[in-house]
Design an enzyme around this catalytic site. Sequence first.
Site, PDB file in Angstrom:
ATOM      1  N   ASN A  53      -1.357  -1.761  -1.820  1.00 50.17           N
ATOM      2  CA  ASN A  53      -0.477  -2.698  -2.511  1.00 50.17           C
ATOM      3  C   ASN A  53       0.886  -2.708  -1.805  1.00 50.17           C
ATOM      4  O   ASN A  53       1.160  -1.846  -0.964  1.00 50.17           O
ATOM      5  CB  ASN A  53      -0.390  -2.347  -4.000  1.00 50.17           C
ATOM      6  CG  ASN A  53       0.384  -1.088  -4.256  1.00 50.17           C
ATOM      7  OD1 ASN A  53       0.455  -0.191  -3.422  1.00 50.17           O
ATOM      8  ND2 ASN A  53       0.972  -1.003  -5.427  1.00 50.17           N
ATOM      9  N   CYS A  55       3.851  -1.746  -2.309  1.00 45.64           N
ATOM     10  CA  CYS A  55       4.708  -0.552  -2.284  1.00 45.64           C
ATOM     11  C   CYS A  55       3.990   0.678  -1.762  1.00 45.64           C
ATOM     12  O   CYS A  55       4.568   1.762  -1.713  1.00 45.64           O
ATOM     13  CB  CYS A  55       5.249  -0.285  -3.677  1.00 45.64           C
ATOM     14  SG  CYS A  55       6.336  -1.588  -4.256  1.00 45.64           S
ATOM     15  N   GLU A  57       1.534   2.460  -3.037  1.00 47.21           N
ATOM     16  CA  GLU A  57       1.073   3.489  -3.967  1.00 47.21           C
ATOM     17  C   GLU A  57      -0.444   3.593  -4.027  1.00 47.21           C
ATOM     18  O   GLU A  57      -0.978   4.634  -4.345  1.00 47.21           O
ATOM     19  CB  GLU A  57       1.544   3.203  -5.407  1.00 47.21           C
ATOM     20  CG  GLU A  57       3.020   3.190  -5.605  1.00 47.21           C
ATOM     21  CD  GLU A  57       3.532   1.784  -5.877  1.00 47.21           C
ATOM     22  OE1 GLU A  57       4.620   1.679  -6.427  1.00 47.21           O
ATOM     23  OE2 GLU A  57       2.849   0.811  -5.530  1.00 47.21           O
TER      24      GLU A  57
END
Length: 196
Positions: A53, A55, A57
């Site tokens: 994703n 970011c 994570e």
Amino acid sequence: KYGQLKHHCAHEVWDEICKSAWKTGDPGLWFIDRVNSGKGNAVPSIGPIESCNPCGEQELPPNGVCTLGSINLGNFYIGCDHHSSCIDMIDWKRLASVVHTTVRFLDNTIDVNHYPIEAIDRVAKGERRIGLGVMGWHDLLIQMEVKYDSEAAIDWAGKVMRFIQDEADKASRGLAEERGEFPFFEDSIYKDCCPS
């Protein structure tokens, strides 16, 4: 830049990666081969992990999604009289309760979400992938009077995240007992490690 770097030594490539991370404020470095050989690819039959994703994570397979949530650790400080070991500076009982509630909430979100295409709907509901993170770590350390870059902070990070991981695992097992295993369980890396 790749064309310029392909004839350089490994340390020069590494230096360039570090400079770019510093320049952009993105310290992430993601090794897709390691992800695919580990727990990041929970259901290998869907396909290899292709991306993460925005970011970083959560690693994702084709058409994969992950419902994410965070717990604000700064809200779990309860103080210390400095006459004890101060292990009880954190409200562990309340934190456990919030972890269990959050795991249930994130799992429920999978069912009420509207997915743009059938393939994403199928993978989302088949894997039931959730991600539980934290925020407010520095706020908690300030309240505990622990320096952010200290060995004590590293020790606390290990204790807190181990606790959250253990409680999230318990909550997940509880959901499996209540609702049944996730549909892709038999194709997952967990099928042989967890009793049905």
